[in-house]
Design a protein around this motif. Sequence first.
Motif, PDB file in Angstrom:
ATOM      1  N   ILE A 110       0.472  -1.000   0.011  1.00 33.44           N
ATOM      2  CA  ILE A 110       0.188   0.402   0.190  1.00 33.44           C
ATOM      3  C   ILE A 110       0.737   0.951  -0.270  1.00 33.44           C
ATOM      4  CG2 ILE A 110      -1.695   1.013   1.896  1.00 33.44           C
ATOM      5  CD1 ILE A 110      -2.780  -1.071   1.801  1.00 33.44           C
ATOM      6  N   VAL A 111       1.563   1.516   0.618  1.00 33.48           N
ATOM      7  CA  VAL A 111       2.622   2.225   1.037  1.00 33.48           C
ATOM      8  C   VAL A 111       3.632   3.204  -0.228  1.00 33.48           C
ATOM      9  CG1 VAL A 111       5.457   3.338   1.406  1.00 33.48           C
ATOM     10  CG2 VAL A 111       3.393   2.848   3.304  1.00 33.48           C
ATOM     11  N   TYR A 112       3.617   1.172  -0.955  1.00 34.12           N
ATOM     12  CA  TYR A 112       4.837   2.133  -2.161  1.00 34.12           C
ATOM     13  C   TYR A 112       4.229   2.312  -3.363  1.00 34.12           C
ATOM     14  CZ  TYR A 112       6.764   0.293  -6.657  1.00 34.12           C
ATOM     15  OH  TYR A 112       7.736   0.324  -8.093  1.00 34.12           O
ATOM     16  N   THR A 113       2.432   1.204  -3.244  1.00 38.43           N
ATOM     17  CA  THR A 113       1.515   2.407  -4.638  1.00 38.43           C
ATOM     18  C   THR A 113       1.463   3.904  -4.536  1.00 38.43           C
ATOM     19  OG1 THR A 113       0.937  -0.059  -4.906  1.00 38.43           O
ATOM     20  CG2 THR A 113      -0.961   1.119  -4.796  1.00 38.43           C
ATOM     21  N   ALA A 114       1.251   4.094  -2.823  1.00 35.61           N
ATOM     22  CA  ALA A 114       0.893   5.224  -2.562  1.00 35.61           C
ATOM     23  C   ALA A 114       1.614   6.505  -3.124  1.00 35.61           C
ATOM     24  CB  ALA A 114       0.647   5.873  -1.241  1.00 35.61           C
ATOM     25  N   SER A 115       3.122   6.132  -3.033  1.00 33.57           N
ATOM     26  CA  SER A 115       4.829   6.709  -3.264  1.00 33.57           C
ATOM     27  C   SER A 115       4.285   6.994  -4.853  1.00 33.57           C
ATOM     28  CB  SER A 115       5.130   5.943  -2.845  1.00 33.57           C
ATOM     29  OG  SER A 115       6.944   6.418  -2.997  1.00 33.57           O
ATOM     30  N   LYS A 116       3.992   5.992  -5.286  1.00 35.28           N
ATOM     31  CA  LYS A 116       4.258   5.559  -6.775  1.00 35.28           C
ATOM     32  C   LYS A 116       2.883   6.498  -7.569  1.00 35.28           C
ATOM     33  CE  LYS A 116       4.534   2.528  -9.382  1.00 35.28           C
ATOM     34  NZ  LYS A 116       4.781   1.155 -10.012  1.00 35.28           N
ATOM     35  N   GLN A 117       1.789   7.198  -6.678  1.00 31.82           N
ATOM     36  CA  GLN A 117       0.659   7.680  -7.392  1.00 31.82           C
ATOM     37  C   GLN A 117       0.603   8.963  -6.224  1.00 31.82           C
ATOM     38  OE1 GLN A 117      -2.034   6.730  -8.705  1.00 31.82           O
ATOM     39  NE2 GLN A 117      -1.803   5.070  -8.848  1.00 31.82           N
ATOM     40  N   ALA A 118       1.774   9.463  -5.830  1.00 30.21           N
ATOM     41  CA  ALA A 118       1.888  10.720  -5.952  1.00 30.21           C
ATOM     42  C   ALA A 118       2.996  11.264  -6.194  1.00 30.21           C
ATOM     43  CB  ALA A 118       2.685  10.672  -3.950  1.00 30.21           C
ATOM     44  N   ASN A 119       3.560  10.368  -7.025  1.00 26.21           N
ATOM     45  CA  ASN A 119       4.888  11.348  -7.245  1.00 26.21           C
ATOM     46  C   ASN A 119       4.252  11.271  -9.226  1.00 26.21           C
ATOM     47  OD1 ASN A 119       7.094  10.871  -5.251  1.00 26.21           O
ATOM     48  ND2 ASN A 119       7.530   9.341  -5.866  1.00 26.21           N
ATOM     49  N   ARG A 120       3.090  10.595  -9.247  1.00 22.84           N
ATOM     50  CA  ARG A 120       2.610  10.238 -11.027  1.00 22.84           C
ATOM     51  C   ARG A 120       2.631  11.959 -11.647  1.00 22.84           C
ATOM     52  NH1 ARG A 120      -2.569   8.749 -13.167  1.00 22.84           N
ATOM     53  NH2 ARG A 120      -1.884   7.864 -15.279  1.00 22.84           N
ATOM     54  N   PRO A 121       1.686  12.732 -10.748  1.00 23.97           N
ATOM     55  CA  PRO A 121       1.283  13.937 -11.628  1.00 23.97           C
ATOM     56  C   PRO A 121       2.696  14.688 -11.227  1.00 23.97           C
ATOM     57  CG  PRO A 121      -0.188  13.342  -9.302  1.00 23.97           C
ATOM     58  CD  PRO A 121       1.004  12.797  -9.851  1.00 23.97           C
ATOM     59  N   GLU A 122       3.828  14.751 -10.809  1.00 27.84           N
ATOM     60  CA  GLU A 122       5.165  15.518 -10.820  1.00 27.84           C
ATOM     61  C   GLU A 122       5.509  15.141 -11.859  1.00 27.84           C
ATOM     62  OE1 GLU A 122       8.968  16.009  -8.484  1.00 27.84           O
ATOM     63  OE2 GLU A 122       8.056  15.089  -7.690  1.00 27.84           O
ATOM     64  N   LYS A 123       5.597  13.703 -11.981  1.00 27.32           N
ATOM     65  CA  LYS A 123       6.218  13.354 -13.920  1.00 27.32           C
ATOM     66  C   LYS A 123       5.730  13.562 -15.005  1.00 27.32           C
ATOM     67  CE  LYS A 123       8.012   8.938 -11.938  1.00 27.32           C
ATOM     68  NZ  LYS A 123       7.840   7.440 -11.637  1.00 27.32           N
ATOM     69  N   ILE A 124       3.968  13.030 -14.814  1.00 28.30           N
ATOM     70  CA  ILE A 124       3.554  13.799 -15.785  1.00 28.30           C
ATOM     71  C   ILE A 124       3.509  15.500 -16.192  1.00 28.30           C
ATOM     72  CG2 ILE A 124       1.190  14.350 -16.807  1.00 28.30           C
ATOM     73  CD1 ILE A 124      -0.271  12.229 -15.227  1.00 28.30           C
ATOM     74  N   TYR A 125       3.573  16.513 -14.966  1.00 34.28           N
ATOM     75  CA  TYR A 125       4.238  17.816 -15.496  1.00 34.28           C
ATOM     76  C   TYR A 125       5.563  17.958 -15.844  1.00 34.28           C
ATOM     77  CZ  TYR A 125       4.859  22.436 -14.296  1.00 34.28           C
ATOM     78  OH  TYR A 125       5.373  24.376 -14.777  1.00 34.28           O
ATOM     79  N   ASN A 126       6.424  17.026 -15.362  1.00 31.75           N
ATOM     80  CA  ASN A 126       7.950  17.319 -15.869  1.00 31.75           C
ATOM     81  C   ASN A 126       8.020  16.798 -17.137  1.00 31.75           C
ATOM     82  OD1 ASN A 126      10.572  17.921 -15.186  1.00 31.75           O
ATOM     83  ND2 ASN A 126      10.931  15.752 -15.954  1.00 31.75           N
ATOM     84  N   ASN A 127       7.073  15.779 -17.673  1.00 34.22           N
ATOM     85  CA  ASN A 127       7.296  15.362 -18.976  1.00 34.22           C
ATOM     86  C   ASN A 127       6.587  16.120 -20.372  1.00 34.22           C
ATOM     87  OD1 ASN A 127       8.339  12.741 -18.298  1.00 34.22           O
ATOM     88  ND2 ASN A 127       6.819  11.967 -18.727  1.00 34.22           N
ATOM     89  N   ARG A 128       5.701  17.274 -19.195  1.00 35.67           N
ATOM     90  CA  ARG A 128       5.376  18.037 -20.214  1.00 35.67           C
ATOM     91  C   ARG A 128       6.192  19.253 -20.379  1.00 35.67           C
ATOM     92  NH1 ARG A 128       0.802  18.629 -17.522  1.00 35.67           N
ATOM     93  NH2 ARG A 128       1.408  21.120 -17.072  1.00 35.67           N
ATOM     94  N   ILE A 129       6.886  19.558 -19.920  1.00 40.98           N
ATOM     95  CA  ILE A 129       7.677  20.706 -19.735  1.00 40.98           C
ATOM     96  C   ILE A 129       8.613  20.353 -20.265  1.00 40.98           C
ATOM     97  CG2 ILE A 129       6.109  21.824 -18.251  1.00 40.98           C
ATOM     98  CD1 ILE A 129       8.710  21.114 -16.213  1.00 40.98           C
ATOM     99  N   SER A 130       9.239  19.084 -20.318  1.00 42.28           N
ATOM    100  CA  SER A 130      10.222  18.378 -20.711  1.00 42.28           C
ATOM    101  C   SER A 130      10.433  18.478 -22.641  1.00 42.28           C
ATOM    102  CB  SER A 130      11.367  16.710 -20.495  1.00 42.28           C
ATOM    103  OG  SER A 130      11.070  17.468 -19.124  1.00 42.28           O
ATOM    104  N   SER A 131       8.650  18.169 -23.022  1.00 46.30           N
ATOM    105  CA  SER A 131       8.663  17.777 -24.081  1.00 46.30           C
ATOM    106  C   SER A 131       9.092  18.995 -25.088  1.00 46.30           C
ATOM    107  CB  SER A 131       7.215  16.777 -24.523  1.00 46.30           C
ATOM    108  OG  SER A 131       6.365  18.223 -23.831  1.00 46.30           O
ATOM    109  N   LYS A 132       8.479  20.398 -24.538  1.00 43.13           N
ATOM    110  CA  LYS A 132       8.175  21.465 -25.025  1.00 43.13           C
ATOM    111  C   LYS A 132      10.023  22.316 -26.104  1.00 43.13           C
ATOM    112  CE  LYS A 132       4.640  23.512 -23.238  1.00 43.13           C
ATOM    113  NZ  LYS A 132       4.151  24.793 -22.154  1.00 43.13           N
ATOM    114  N   LEU A 133      10.745  21.566 -24.658  1.00 49.21           N
ATOM    115  CA  LEU A 133      12.141  21.416 -24.818  1.00 49.21           C
ATOM    116  C   LEU A 133      12.823  20.360 -26.026  1.00 49.21           C
ATOM    117  CD1 LEU A 133      13.220  22.415 -21.244  1.00 49.21           C
ATOM    118  CD2 LEU A 133      13.412  24.061 -23.102  1.00 49.21           C
ATOM    119  N   GLY A 134      12.530  19.416 -26.143  1.00 40.68           N
ATOM    120  CA  GLY A 134      12.855  18.162 -26.783  1.00 40.68           C
ATOM    121  C   GLY A 134      14.187  17.926 -26.443  1.00 40.68           C
TER     122      GLY A 134
END
Length: 353
Positions: A89-113
């Motif tokens: 449960i802790v591992y899954t919760a940790s992954k879910q908590a980091n998911r929005p951060e990864k999505i946002y980082n991928n979005r801004i990184s994609s604009k840089l190439g």
Amino acid sequence: MKKVKFVNRLFMMTTAPFLGLMLWMVFSSLTVSVELTDAKPAETSTWDTAYEHVSEGLDQAGKTAQYTIDAVRRVSVLYKQTTSTMNDIVYTASKQANRPEKIYNNRISSKLGVPMDYIESDNIRAELYAIHQSTYNGYAMKVKLKDQKAMKMTLGKDKYGGSETTMQAVKRYGAVAGINAGGYAEGRGNRYPLGTTVLNGNYVNAFEPSFKDLAFVGLDTVGRLIGGKFYDKAELDQMNPKFGATFVPHLLSNGNKLTIPDKWKAPNRAPRTTIGNYKDDQLLIMVIDGYNENGGSGATLEEMQQKMINLGVRDAYNLDGGGSSSLIFNGRVVNHPSDGELRHLPTHFLFFE
């Protein structure tokens, strides 16, 4: 892991009374008393009866002990299963908590190439990108400070009025990357930081109220980008600056373009260095090339504003440019200094693994 430790303690507290009761039942059933008297030894039949009584007691005690052992085994199995489930449960919760951060980082990184190079450690993640526009070329460095100690500002040769190149500062401090910082004024053969300068939480020389559109920019004590115009020392003190330098102008505030005074638009084009932040506090540094400071090459301040908005930057500040613009990454000079070589400067922003 704190949640798992809490479950461990909960099971110990829950099962302790039960185990204590079981142990008490085992030992209480094994009580044997012997009386010594001068009486005549009992008949054999009496001994047989006593033997059968003791045997029955031992059998019952054995059954009780076996029951207790089985109960403890079942509790142990349940405890292990629950611990494993809580870990999942802790591992899954940790992954879910980091998911929005990864999505946002991928979005801004994609604009840089695609990054040209990168640095990754427990304290920092820095990615280097090339910028190609129709009117200018340059580089962008996106920085995630995992630890606030991964970035600092230095004075040239560690003294007020001293100067050195960004590469010299990088090598001297063992940094992995570095850029030029604030502007400067010359006097008596020295180069002094322009306006308010903060180093290690202390004002270098003294606080200077903002004038001629100058803006302070740096990091606070928790590693967030701060800046703006400050006319009173108490205003800046409230932002808890750890370090910072001064130049002009302030480009973006909360994702909105700020008015660029006409007097700071000349030269029209020039090598530039800017620093900004994203909403997740990652930093974006842009260093634009130009072959001189005469206005025929490089980028305009309006172009820098628009580019940083397009990349999703929230707040942005112009640092010293022209021949001062410098970007060091992984031990090499990335940009092409317009002086033909790196300029000696009084302040530098450095990054560390």
